[in-house]
Write an enzyme that holds these catalytic residues in place. Structure first.
Site, short mmCIF file in Angstrom:
data_model
loop_
_atom_site.label_atom_id
_atom_site.label_comp_id
_atom_site.label_asym_id
_atom_site.label_seq_id
_atom_site.Cartn_x
_atom_site.Cartn_y
_atom_site.Cartn_z
N HIS A 117 0.81 -1.22 0.00
CA HIS A 117 0.00 0.00 0.00
C HIS A 117 0.85 1.27 0.00
O HIS A 117 0.41 2.30 -0.51
CB HIS A 117 -0.96 0.00 1.21
CG HIS A 117 -0.27 0.13 2.54
ND1 HIS A 117 0.18 -0.96 3.27
CD2 HIS A 117 0.06 1.22 3.28
CE1 HIS A 117 0.74 -0.55 4.39
NE2 HIS A 117 0.68 0.77 4.43
N HIS B 23 3.97 8.92 13.06
CA HIS B 23 3.01 7.84 13.32
C HIS B 23 3.74 6.62 13.85
O HIS B 23 4.93 6.44 13.62
CB HIS B 23 2.15 7.50 12.11
CG HIS B 23 2.85 6.94 10.90
ND1 HIS B 23 3.99 7.46 10.34
CD2 HIS B 23 2.53 5.89 10.11
CE1 HIS B 23 4.33 6.77 9.28
NE2 HIS B 23 3.47 5.79 9.11
O1 LIG Z 1 -0.03 -2.74 8.38
C1 LIG Z 1 1.01 -2.14 8.21
O2 LIG Z 1 2.03 -2.73 8.01
C2 LIG Z 1 1.08 -0.66 8.22
C3 LIG Z 1 0.06 0.12 8.49
C4 LIG Z 1 0.07 1.60 8.49
C5 LIG Z 1 -0.83 2.26 9.30
C6 LIG Z 1 -0.86 3.66 9.35
C7 LIG Z 1 -0.01 4.43 8.60
C8 LIG Z 1 0.92 3.80 7.77
O3 LIG Z 1 1.82 4.51 7.05
C9 LIG Z 1 0.94 2.40 7.69
O4 LIG Z 1 1.80 1.86 6.82
FE LIG Z 2 3.30 3.23 6.09
#
Ligand SMILES: O=C(O)/C=C/c1cccc(O)c1O
Ligand SMILES: [Fe+2]
Length: 313
Positions: free
Chosen positions: A115, A180
């Protein structure tokens, strides 16, 4: 030769957790602004700087940077699975150029991307193979981390190559961050099952992927409700970094250390490396102007959420 840039936070929770309506509308507006900017620029080539979250890169072989000669989405969190349209000869020339500029970068003829790289392509273009795209993996999750000066130099080397591509309109994309701390396991504190995933957890079963993703979705809901134990977002840190990037002088970023970044902004704040590389690349085509900049800390997404567009002056 001009270049254009979009940097944006990503979050796999965009489709799973809803922030208050006004916040969601602001994010949608920022995406619409970025889409319209990209539409007007009409890029012929995208260079995407993105991290991975143990879907394509694992501790069996973890490079700091990797240029994809071919790439495919793994389809995590409902993102598109399948091949990107990577212009392999240009990617090969890029890797040779970067090597010639004293930077040691891995290459992959079958890069698997998650993603982190896919979400911006879907948001900006409506698909992952609409515009020829060279994916550049920038490790933002797995220790150890190279110095920030090294990330800036990678961006500069890539930007200096892109500036030679007369006849192309190149868009650089940085995906990730800002502050984050999602529940991505860390090797030092992982249990045996998590270490197996971090080591070589490619191609999990659907059930294993669902369980892993549900944990993150649930953490986002708990974070918004004030009951999660993850580190809080840091809007002051995020806004300061965005201001520095907008100035065109990235030298203050060289002093940032991975340890302090994690303390100030969480374990996944290292994803801002993609923004630094993208802005450093843009700067190689000359001075630039930031045309739009939007920021909100959004706990439902577990992300200090920023979107910036910029273009050579
Ligand atoms: O599930 C994962 O590996 C990553 C989740 C996530 C959640 C919130 C912000 C991000 O940049 C993420 O990659
Ligand atoms: Fe991420």
């Amino acid at each position: 030769m001009s270049l254009a840039l979009v940097c944006m936070s990503h979050s796999p929770l965009l489709e799973f957790n809803d922030p208050p309506a006004d916040v969601k509308a602001e994010v949608e507006d920022a995406f619409a602004t970025a889409r319209s900017f990209v539409h007007d620029y009409d890029p012929t080539l995208v260079v995407s700087f993105a991290p991975d979250h143990y879907n394509g890169f694992f501790y069996d072989l973890m490079p700091p940077f990797c240029i994809g000669y071919e790439a495919l989405g793994v389809g995590d969190y409902g993102t598109t699975a399948g091949p990107l349209d990577v212009p392999t000869p240009i990617a090969e020339q890029l890797a040779a150029w970067v090597a010639d500029h004293d930077l040691d970068v891995a290459i992959s003829r079958k890069m698997e991307i998650d993603h982190g790289a896919i979400q911006p392509l879907e948001i900006l273009f409506g698909g992952i193979d609409e515009v020829p795209t060279i994916p550049v993996f920038v490790n933002g999750v797995a220790k150890p981390f190279v110095k920030m000066s090294r990330v800036r130099r990678l961006g500069e080397a890539i930007g200096s190559f892109l500036a030679t591509l007369h006849g192309e309109r190149v868009l650089v994309v940085g995906s990730g961050g800002l502050s984050h701390d999602p529940p991505v396991p860390q090797w030092a504190t992982a249990d045996d099952a998590q270490r197996a995933l971090l080591l070589d957890g490619r191609h999990p079963t659907a059930a294993a992927r669902d369980a892993r993703q549900q944990r993150v979705i649930d953490t986002g809901k708990a974070f918004a409700a004030g009951t999660a134990t993850i580190q809080d977002l840091n809007p002051v840190w995020d806004r300061a970094l965005m201001r520095t990037l907008a100035t065109g002088d990235l030298s203050p970023i060289d002093a940032m250390t991975p340890e302090q970044m994690a303390l100030d902004a969480g374990n996944s704040a290292h994803e801002v490396r993609t923004w630094v590389a993208a802005f450093a690349a843009l700067g190689q085509a000359g001075p630039y102007d930031v045309l739009s900049s939007c920021y909100r800390p959004i706990r439902e997404y577990i992300a200090g959420f920023g979107v910036m567009t910029a273009r050579t002056s």
